[in-house]
Motif scaffolding. Sequence first.
Motif, PDB file in Angstrom:
ATOM      1  N   ALA A 134      24.819 -22.631 -27.668  1.00  0.00           N
ATOM      2  CA  ALA A 134      23.962 -24.376 -27.538  1.00  0.00           C
ATOM      3  C   ALA A 134      24.934 -24.831 -26.752  1.00  0.00           C
ATOM      4  CB  ALA A 134      24.168 -24.630 -29.181  1.00  0.00           C
ATOM      5  N   ASN A 135      26.731 -24.450 -26.818  1.00  0.00           N
ATOM      6  CA  ASN A 135      27.169 -25.085 -25.681  1.00  0.00           C
ATOM      7  C   ASN A 135      27.082 -24.916 -24.002  1.00  0.00           C
ATOM      8  OD1 ASN A 135      28.632 -26.568 -28.101  1.00  0.00           O
ATOM      9  ND2 ASN A 135      29.837 -25.273 -28.680  1.00  0.00           N
ATOM     10  N   ILE A 187      23.794 -26.243 -23.288  1.00  0.00           N
ATOM     11  CA  ILE A 187      24.475 -28.021 -22.557  1.00  0.00           C
ATOM     12  C   ILE A 187      25.170 -27.841 -21.244  1.00  0.00           C
ATOM     13  CG2 ILE A 187      25.364 -29.862 -23.065  1.00  0.00           C
ATOM     14  CD1 ILE A 187      25.507 -29.339 -26.164  1.00  0.00           C
ATOM     15  N   ARG A 224      23.103 -26.911 -18.946  1.00  0.00           N
ATOM     16  CA  ARG A 224      21.442 -27.711 -18.478  1.00  0.00           C
ATOM     17  C   ARG A 224      22.601 -29.316 -17.195  1.00  0.00           C
ATOM     18  NH1 ARG A 224      20.681 -30.804 -23.352  1.00  0.00           N
ATOM     19  NH2 ARG A 224      22.233 -32.401 -22.393  1.00  0.00           N
ATOM     20  N   GLU A 225      23.395 -28.978 -17.825  1.00  0.00           N
ATOM     21  CA  GLU A 225      24.538 -30.173 -17.536  1.00  0.00           C
ATOM     22  C   GLU A 225      24.315 -30.168 -15.406  1.00  0.00           C
ATOM     23  OE1 GLU A 225      24.461 -34.054 -18.272  1.00  0.00           O
ATOM     24  OE2 GLU A 225      23.731 -33.215 -20.452  1.00  0.00           O
ATOM     25  N   GLU A 248      29.410 -37.720 -18.607  1.00  0.00           N
ATOM     26  CA  GLU A 248      28.598 -37.699 -20.242  1.00  0.00           C
ATOM     27  C   GLU A 248      29.068 -36.985 -19.994  1.00  0.00           C
ATOM     28  OE1 GLU A 248      26.713 -36.391 -23.332  1.00  0.00           O
ATOM     29  OE2 GLU A 248      27.596 -38.392 -22.032  1.00  0.00           O
ATOM     30  N   PHE A 302      31.640 -34.950 -22.603  1.00  0.00           N
ATOM     31  CA  PHE A 302      31.498 -33.153 -23.599  1.00  0.00           C
ATOM     32  C   PHE A 302      32.797 -32.581 -23.498  1.00  0.00           C
ATOM     33  CE2 PHE A 302      29.103 -29.150 -22.871  1.00  0.00           C
ATOM     34  CZ  PHE A 302      29.209 -29.066 -24.035  1.00  0.00           C
ATOM     35  N   PRO A 350      11.343 -26.590 -27.984  1.00  0.00           N
ATOM     36  CA  PRO A 350      12.297 -27.904 -28.408  1.00  0.00           C
ATOM     37  C   PRO A 350      13.530 -27.705 -27.581  1.00  0.00           C
ATOM     38  CG  PRO A 350      11.616 -25.604 -29.827  1.00  0.00           C
ATOM     39  CD  PRO A 350      11.037 -25.492 -28.061  1.00  0.00           C
ATOM     40  N   PRO A 351      13.933 -28.992 -27.330  1.00  0.00           N
ATOM     41  CA  PRO A 351      14.987 -28.961 -26.349  1.00  0.00           C
ATOM     42  C   PRO A 351      15.841 -27.981 -26.233  1.00  0.00           C
ATOM     43  CG  PRO A 351      14.664 -31.548 -27.830  1.00  0.00           C
ATOM     44  CD  PRO A 351      14.015 -30.182 -28.394  1.00  0.00           C
ATOM     45  N   SER A 352      16.502 -27.393 -26.963  1.00  0.00           N
ATOM     46  CA  SER A 352      17.576 -26.745 -27.611  1.00  0.00           C
ATOM     47  C   SER A 352      16.678 -25.197 -27.264  1.00  0.00           C
ATOM     48  CB  SER A 352      18.158 -26.544 -29.489  1.00  0.00           C
ATOM     49  OG  SER A 352      16.913 -26.383 -30.530  1.00  0.00           O
TER      50      SER A 352
END
Lengths: 398, 284
Positions: B3-4, B7, B10-11, B130, B134, B222-224
Amino acid sequence: MPGLTSPKTRRTAGARLAVVAATAVLPLALASCTDNANANATGATDGPIQVTSTDTECKVSAAVAPSGNLTFAVKNDGAEVTEFYVLAEDGLRIVAEVENIGPGITRNLVLTAPAGKYTTACKPGMQGDGIRADFTVKDSGKQATADADHQKLVDTGVTQYTAYVKDQTEQLVAGTREFAAAYAAGDAAKAKSLYAATRMHWERIEPVAESFGDLDPKLDAREADLEPGQKWTGWHRAEKDLFPPAGYKALTAAERSAISKQLVADTGELSTRTRTVELSADKLGNGAKELLDEVARGKVTGEEEIWSHTDLWDFQANVDGARIAFENLKPALEQKDAALAKDLDAKFSALQAELKTHAKGDGFAYYNELSKDEVQQLSALVDALGEPLSKLTAAVVL
Amino acid sequence: MTANFLIGLREGLEATLIVVLLMAYLTKSGRRALLPRLWAGVGIAVAVSVGFGALLTFGPRGLTFEAQEAIGGGLSIVAVGLVTWMVFWMARTARTLGSELRSRVDGVADGAAWGLVLVAALAVGREGLETALFLWAAAQASGESGTPLSGALLGLAVAAGLGYLLHRGVLKVNLSRFFTWTGVALVVIAGGVLAYGVHDLQEAGILPGLHSLAFDVSAAVPPSSWYGTLLKGTLNFSPATTWLEATAWVLYAVPVMFCYLRANFRRRLRPAAETPAATAAIAS
């Protein structure tokens, strides 16, 4: 169409955009700071409110918090990325949120929340409505720094009014001595000319004087209001003697002398007591209202000065006292309720302008010279002022 | 971990994509000399974001949620303006390729070249704060376990790697096609960035309509998920899109795309004498 502009304008457009971006963001950033809570935050909270978000649960360590700065430490114990929201009572408006809380990560959400009902929500998987719970913020009653400034203004106002009371009392004492001497000596003409002007000092500070329950009746009792068995002394006793109605039996020189002595002694006592009187904002506000009520009850009706008909002098003095109290409180009031301050200003001015139309020389017209309509007009203006004035105390003190 | 990682990916993609396309463009049009400026912009954005993020994480003062959203949203919208202007600048200068006019245009375009620094800085910086917040949060969590930070950093690294591959791949494309398609890609991406900025401002309550959704395909995308991540990272596609976002995207992408394609079309059919029918065919 950027494609059609000349290179020169395009360059400046780029530069301009840069400037706009910088100027827009910088003050925004500076103005948008909030205090990071430390672990030993003061107040009822022991550090941040702990939120644990898993894939199926959203545990919030407290459901109630005092108003002010709130810190939520949101830990993700699930396998999905989560988000944490504080929503308004409607469950729609976002009050604050923190996104991108990956598994194993703790992120803080700091917000300043006024008292009210809120909803908290964790959103594991970053979708849907999230796992919601009710959250309440109770009024902590913490005095903000603005209140300190406000208190300063109030204190200044009270100090100013205390000085005004002292000044009026001194003038009353001096004026009373002069009046009493003339009256005792039988110089009716001089006593008559001093009567109304001297009493104005009394009328201006009447609420303060009235707070000494024993002195007020001795100094300012009207014949109509006497209790059975009460000895009649003070200003109005002298008034009846100086402006005698038909068939009135005048007082002897000894009686006049006794009344004069008593008047001076009681006024002296009043002066001594006012020196140590503790005034406060609510006393000023309520006093201003009492003065106006005083006008409405006694002066408008012409009962106060039933023989001398110098009611307008008293009227003016009561309005003066109320206006000074209001003006001393005005800076503090403007912080809390600028509209009320404006309204009071306007209505005091209107009443003052109307009073001025009855001015004659140093004084005023006698009240029995006013027509019914003129009395009615004054009465209407007094009522109009009394309504907002009754809100003064609450607006300043609360 | 995953998951991390996602993120970070994506960023990272959100930040690199625009920069990569600009880099490819500069390389392709023989302006490699301008590359350092691009890197300067990226460097500035990274430094400011990381520093500011650290200050907000460890300093005495944080940033209100509204401010954070307003910065992300506002910068995104400014970035869109700059990218759009860049796209048309590129379209214009592309016409002078291989002609002796080029040096002259480049001389005049020095201001535009400085604009490059700004575009790169904004493309990276708009989400930089952001991302930095994070990352710092992930770093703080490393006391307990190193996985969140390493996952996030790995995600960023993969994004950078993908960006590099894209850069290499794009360079192999035929020249005139390359210019058309980088522009088209940039317009589509910019549309996404605009929608993203609008959404941020909606969350902050600066713009209305946060809860009137045009569509919600969260169930399908799903966004994840990894594909949700890629869609978000590249096109800024969010599965739950508000009407205002969708409207902003359409109102931006359609006319800009039309103008851009028309400009390209003219360039290729010099002297410009296009028929309306042909224009319509391309624009549709």
